[in-house]
Design an enzyme around this catalytic site. Structure first.
Site, mmCIF file in Angstrom:
data_model
loop_
_atom_site.group_PDB
_atom_site.id
_atom_site.type_symbol
_atom_site.label_atom_id
_atom_site.label_comp_id
_atom_site.label_asym_id
_atom_site.label_seq_id
_atom_site.Cartn_x
_atom_site.Cartn_y
_atom_site.Cartn_z
ATOM 1 N N ASP A 186 0.821 -1.214 0.000
ATOM 2 C CA ASP A 186 0.000 0.000 0.000
ATOM 3 C C ASP A 186 0.854 1.262 0.000
ATOM 4 O O ASP A 186 2.015 1.264 0.385
ATOM 5 C CB ASP A 186 -0.956 0.011 1.197
ATOM 6 C CG ASP A 186 -0.240 -0.150 2.538
ATOM 7 O OD1 ASP A 186 0.804 -0.835 2.581
ATOM 8 O OD2 ASP A 186 -0.706 0.407 3.545
ATOM 9 N N GLU A 196 -0.579 -1.921 5.310
ATOM 10 C CA GLU A 196 0.332 -1.822 6.458
ATOM 11 C C GLU A 196 0.256 -0.455 7.105
ATOM 12 O O GLU A 196 0.462 -0.317 8.312
ATOM 13 C CB GLU A 196 1.771 -2.091 5.997
ATOM 14 C CG GLU A 196 2.784 -2.195 7.132
ATOM 15 C CD GLU A 196 3.272 -0.855 7.664
ATOM 16 O OE1 GLU A 196 3.546 -0.741 8.870
ATOM 17 O OE2 GLU A 196 3.368 0.113 6.866
#
Length: 382
Positions: A76, A134
């Site tokens: 991400d 994350e």
């Protein structure tokens, strides 16, 4: 396998630049997942996806029985508008790979390709975890653990880019926890609003909150052993909208970082006590919310030692680093199985740290990351 790593450099760079150009924030990594799947299909590596998120699990099996190893990359990006001007800058306004996850994913894709072409050189099973979310709690690791990605895993490895301390060609290790536990708190002071020219008729939440901001600094300064590490930081202060009116509430938000669970729980309690004292002093009502975040990331000492020795045998310069008060949801994996978390040297001239709109990496360091992962694998090859 180690001698083949250099030939993958251009592939790593191509993966990284595509991903950097097309960042997606946590829980919305849809096109990123498609790119990972497309690459895995191209190189012939089997994979599976998960309902409700954008993670991908790839599996490469060696030629003989052996240990089951896992390697994780986060995929991400951050909700940041990029200020770099190079050709592969973000095309997605308000999203940017400002924390190296594009590089992490690129390394793991190249590692999967290398493994798949060298199945005859290792035994057991290697799982490649391309993890979503994350950057935003509760984090993708918890979901994937519940989905079984660690079932039967003997050891898990991870690595993060570093642009401040480590040069390309260097890899970093930490003896002890690389990252801290990270919690958040929210404090709301509710008072009695009124006209600014009659302060005696009000209960001023701004004054109460201001005293709390100052008083909270005493927790680390006076309540924690100076030889221990802890942080209490107030980073948000919201209140009022008019210059001649006292508002009815003031809100503070901040973070707590600790390495020791007892200290973590003490600070959680102490923040409430200090804020309550400030609130009572000024006649306001306190509303305190504690949001528990990622735990301490605990490396396995034997795993770190083995990888350090093997990497040094392979010619990688291993640098001992200090622990950081940053946080990582890799910590959840490390709670379940022995783990080794390392750092790839990617220092640039401007040394813009993670989460900066001008963050960039020396891509040569990603090749060191690939060599580091091969060294991890070689720790278990006969």
């Amino acid at each position: 396998m180690f001698s083949q790593c250099d030939s993958y450099y251009e592939r790593i760079v191509a993966h990284r630049r595509y991903l950097h150009e097309h960042p997606e924030v946590s829980y919305k990594e849809f096109e990123t997942q498609k790119y990972i799947i497309s690459t895995l299909e191209e190189i012939g590596v089997p994979y599976k996806t998960f309902e409700g998120n954008c993670a991908v699990l790839a599996i490469v099996k060696g030629h003989a029985p052996g240990k089951t190893l896992a390697f994780r990359a986060d995929i991400d990006a951050l909700a940041i508008t990029e200020e770099n001007t190079f050709s592969y800058r973000s095309k997605n306004e308000g999203a940017m790979h400002a924390c190296g996850h594009d590089g992490h994913t690129a390394v793991l894709l190249a590692f999967g390709e290398l493994l798949n072409k060298n199945k005859d050189k290792f035994g057991g099973e290697v799982r490649l975890i391309f993890q979503h979310a994350e950057e935003v709690g509760p984090g993708g690791a918890v979901e994937l653990i519940k989905a079984g990605v660690l079932d039967g895993v003997d050891i898990i490895y991870g690595a993060h880019t570093n642009v401040v301390v480590l040069d390309a060609g260097q890899a970093g290790y930490v003896e002890g926890p690389p990252y801290a536990a990270a919690d958040k708190f929210e404090l709301e002071f509710v008072g009695k609003g009124g006209p600014a020219n009659r302060p005696h008729l009000t209960e001023d939440p701004i004054l109460a909150a201001s005293h709390a901001v100052v008083s909270l600094q005493s927790i680390v300064a006076r309540n924690i052993d100076p030889l221990e590490s802890a942080v209490v930081s107030v980073c948000v202060f919201n209140s009022g909208s008019l210059t001649n009116v006292f508002p009815t509430s003031a809100k503070l938000r901040g973070t707590i970082r600790t390495f020791d669970e007892n200290i973590r729980q003490f600070i959680k309690k102490r923040v409430g006590e200090v804020a309550k004292a400030s609130s009572d002093m000024h006649g306001t009502e306190l509303r305190y919310t504690h949001l528990q975040g990622y735990p301490v990331l605990v490396n396995n000492a034997d795993v770190v030692r083995q990888v350090k020795e093997k990497a040094q045998e392979n010619g990688i310069e291993m640098v001992k680093m200090e622990k950081s008060l940053g946080a990582e949801d890799f910590a959840y994996y490390a709670q379940k199985v022995p783990a080794g978390y390392f750092f790839m040297g990617c220092k640039t001239e401007n040394q813009m740290p993670e989460h900066s709109p001008k963050h960039d990496i020396d891509e040569r360091g990603l090749l060191t990351g690939l060599k580091l992962f091969v060294s991890c694998l070689q720790c278990h090859c006969k």
